[in-house]
Design a protein around this motif. Sequence first.
Motif, PDB file in Angstrom:
ATOM      1  N   PHE A  36       0.838  -1.197   0.000  1.00  0.00           N
ATOM      2  CA  PHE A  36       0.000   0.000   0.000  1.00  0.00           C
ATOM      3  C   PHE A  36       0.869   1.241   0.000  1.00  0.00           C
ATOM      4  O   PHE A  36       0.669   2.173  -0.752  1.00  0.00           O
ATOM      5  N   ALA A  61       8.233   5.890   4.919  1.00  0.00           N
ATOM      6  CA  ALA A  61       8.895   7.157   4.653  1.00  0.00           C
ATOM      7  C   ALA A  61       9.830   7.465   5.817  1.00  0.00           C
ATOM      8  O   ALA A  61       9.742   6.868   6.880  1.00  0.00           O
ATOM      9  N   LEU A 113      -1.555  17.175   7.450  1.00  0.00           N
ATOM     10  CA  LEU A 113      -2.893  16.596   7.550  1.00  0.00           C
ATOM     11  C   LEU A 113      -3.525  16.829   8.912  1.00  0.00           C
ATOM     12  O   LEU A 113      -4.629  16.364   9.170  1.00  0.00           O
ATOM     13  N   GLU A 144      10.049  13.231   6.833  1.00  0.00           N
ATOM     14  CA  GLU A 144       9.004  13.376   5.827  1.00  0.00           C
ATOM     15  C   GLU A 144       7.627  13.068   6.425  1.00  0.00           C
ATOM     16  O   GLU A 144       6.655  13.786   6.187  1.00  0.00           O
ATOM     17  N   PRO A 188      10.755   8.266   0.339  1.00  0.00           N
ATOM     18  CA  PRO A 188       9.949   9.248   1.071  1.00  0.00           C
ATOM     19  C   PRO A 188       9.263  10.216   0.134  1.00  0.00           C
ATOM     20  O   PRO A 188       8.164  10.676   0.380  1.00  0.00           O
ATOM     21  N   LEU A 213      -8.277   9.149   2.635  1.00  0.00           N
ATOM     22  CA  LEU A 213      -7.226   8.356   1.983  1.00  0.00           C
ATOM     23  C   LEU A 213      -5.851   8.936   2.302  1.00  0.00           C
ATOM     24  O   LEU A 213      -4.901   8.195   2.594  1.00  0.00           O
ATOM     25  N   ALA A 214      -5.743  10.265   2.262  1.00  0.00           N
ATOM     26  CA  ALA A 214      -4.466  10.918   2.566  1.00  0.00           C
ATOM     27  C   ALA A 214      -4.009  10.579   3.981  1.00  0.00           C
ATOM     28  O   ALA A 214      -2.829  10.288   4.214  1.00  0.00           O
ATOM     29  N   ARG A 215      -4.949  10.601   4.920  1.00  0.00           N
ATOM     30  CA  ARG A 215      -4.610  10.243   6.309  1.00  0.00           C
ATOM     31  C   ARG A 215      -4.118   8.807   6.379  1.00  0.00           C
ATOM     32  O   ARG A 215      -3.124   8.503   7.050  1.00  0.00           O
ATOM     33  N   ARG A 262       2.185  11.459  -3.213  1.00  0.00           N
ATOM     34  CA  ARG A 262       0.837  10.876  -3.195  1.00  0.00           C
ATOM     35  C   ARG A 262      -0.094  11.655  -2.276  1.00  0.00           C
ATOM     36  O   ARG A 262      -1.253  11.888  -2.604  1.00  0.00           O
ATOM     37  N   VAL A 263       0.416  12.037  -1.117  1.00  0.00           N
ATOM     38  CA  VAL A 263      -0.440  12.754  -0.165  1.00  0.00           C
ATOM     39  C   VAL A 263      -0.779  14.144  -0.687  1.00  0.00           C
ATOM     40  O   VAL A 263      -1.930  14.579  -0.644  1.00  0.00           O
ATOM     41  N   ARG A 264       0.238  14.826  -1.254  1.00  0.00           N
ATOM     42  CA  ARG A 264       0.006  16.224  -1.662  1.00  0.00           C
ATOM     43  C   ARG A 264      -0.989  16.323  -2.810  1.00  0.00           C
ATOM     44  O   ARG A 264      -1.771  17.267  -2.877  1.00  0.00           O
ATOM     45  N   VAL A 291      -4.306  16.213  -1.170  1.00  0.00           N
ATOM     46  CA  VAL A 291      -4.639  17.400  -0.381  1.00  0.00           C
ATOM     47  C   VAL A 291      -5.016  18.561  -1.300  1.00  0.00           C
ATOM     48  O   VAL A 291      -5.969  19.284  -1.033  1.00  0.00           O
ATOM     49  N   VAL A 301       5.783   9.059  -1.132  1.00  0.00           N
ATOM     50  CA  VAL A 301       4.692   9.176  -0.177  1.00  0.00           C
ATOM     51  C   VAL A 301       4.186  10.616  -0.136  1.00  0.00           C
ATOM     52  O   VAL A 301       2.983  10.879  -0.179  1.00  0.00           O
ATOM     53  N   GLY A 302       5.144  11.550  -0.088  1.00  0.00           N
ATOM     54  CA  GLY A 302       4.772  12.960  -0.062  1.00  0.00           C
ATOM     55  C   GLY A 302       3.994  13.367  -1.301  1.00  0.00           C
ATOM     56  O   GLY A 302       2.986  14.078  -1.217  1.00  0.00           O
ATOM     57  N   ILE A 316      -2.693   6.991   4.114  1.00  0.00           N
ATOM     58  CA  ILE A 316      -1.345   6.873   3.542  1.00  0.00           C
ATOM     59  C   ILE A 316      -0.310   7.383   4.530  1.00  0.00           C
ATOM     60  O   ILE A 316       0.707   6.734   4.793  1.00  0.00           O
ATOM     61  N   ALA A 317      -0.568   8.567   5.106  1.00  0.00           N
ATOM     62  CA  ALA A 317       0.410   9.163   6.023  1.00  0.00           C
ATOM     63  C   ALA A 317       0.592   8.300   7.269  1.00  0.00           C
ATOM     64  O   ALA A 317       1.718   8.109   7.741  1.00  0.00           O
ATOM     65  N   LEU A 321       4.271  15.354   6.805  1.00  0.00           N
ATOM     66  CA  LEU A 321       2.967  14.953   6.263  1.00  0.00           C
ATOM     67  C   LEU A 321       1.901  14.951   7.344  1.00  0.00           C
ATOM     68  O   LEU A 321       0.764  15.365   7.124  1.00  0.00           O
TER      69      LEU A 321
END
Lengths: 118, 311
Positions: A99, A103, A115, A107, B265, B239-241, B271-273, B276, B268-269, B243-244, A111
């Motif tokens: 999934f 990180a 959030l 980082e 890293p 979804l962003a939460r 994907r989240v950004r 957002v 991941v950033g 992932i983080a 994030l």
Amino acid sequence: MESLGELERTALEQLWDAAGPLTPGELRDRLAIGDQRGLALTTVMTVLSRLEKKGFVARDRTVRPATYAPVSAREEYVAELMHDALGAAGDRTEALARFVGRASADETAALRRLLGLD
Amino acid sequence: MILAAVLLAILAVLLAWPVPLALARSSWPDRAPGTALLLWQAIALAGVLSLIGSLLVAGLAPYGAHPVAAIRVLTGDALRGAVPQGTTTGSALALAAAILLGAHLVLNLVATVVRTERQRARHRSLVLLLSAPMPETPRTRVLDATAPIAYCLPGTARSLTVLSAGLLALLSEQEVQGVVEHERAHLRQHHALVLVAFRAWRIALPWFPVASRAQDAVGLLTEMLADDQARRTVPDPVLARAIAIVASGGGAPGVPLEDAAAADPVSVGRRVRRLVSPASAPRAVRAVVPIAAVALVVVPPVLLAMPSFTG
């Protein structure tokens, strides 16, 4: 009726929990606990031969009836599985699509702030 | 034929280095991952075709004006045991290189597919023996592990999604749903097929750093495509939460972050950004890139076959 795959899993768990190798009859009795109907001996034999074919259990033919024992301890398989699942095995784990990778601490901290998680 | 060989060689060089680097550096792929994935595949395929094609054309040049006619001359002479007339050291080397490179790439792809399948089969049997089925969720298994883990195991009829108990404990129900939808999207869209091809390409060309960049880029794009499917079911922030939280390991004990050096890293950033602050790709990109991708794949065979270039 449980699927054959689930039976393999519970059978192997019984073999791991047992003090020593089990005959198919002994295994059937252990599997029957908590299951009123019980299992046919042929089903237990099928499950055992499938596990043997996959290399998870070994049959001892020197005794009669033949007994079955796990090839490796549960912990060894769990370690192998987790090694793959956590992505510690390098190239090998490219066979799995995780999934999200891990990180770095910096980082993820950024994030989580972004959030509003912290 | 020399003009065709030169044009194919120029195309091969462009596709081997400046084009993929520019694509890897551009920012629009995050906004149009499907289009970018198509372009990466076209670049890889056209790059290989033009490289082999240019060697092939150069190698066949002495035997005739058209590659098909030249192959006929070559095989006819070779079957009689004679060295075809006009063969030079250069043409023989080019022909040998074309055949060796082609065989190397094909055999490597086959070997990588076989090895990957074997690893998946082994892992699948371990998962089936060591995890419990997830209630009311078909083809989903739960591993008894504290670390948050989620992945999918592709298989023609037996694909599996694997979650850990730690992940279920850490995420809300809706976040878990997002993760499950993400993994299902990988399976439904057969991302494993694209990934294994790029994996094979990288393994076949270890001296070629762009192959490794391409594999990373394609891996990230498939993640974004799967995210986009999950977004249809759960809201973007959820979804962003997820992932983080999973990327940070949720603070799970026993798994030092240093172990995860392989994890990227930046991906991941990114994907989240994009979750957002979502944005759609420029219209020009959406219109031009698919056409360019198709054109890339069509050009090498046309250069090989067209009499105006080969005559």
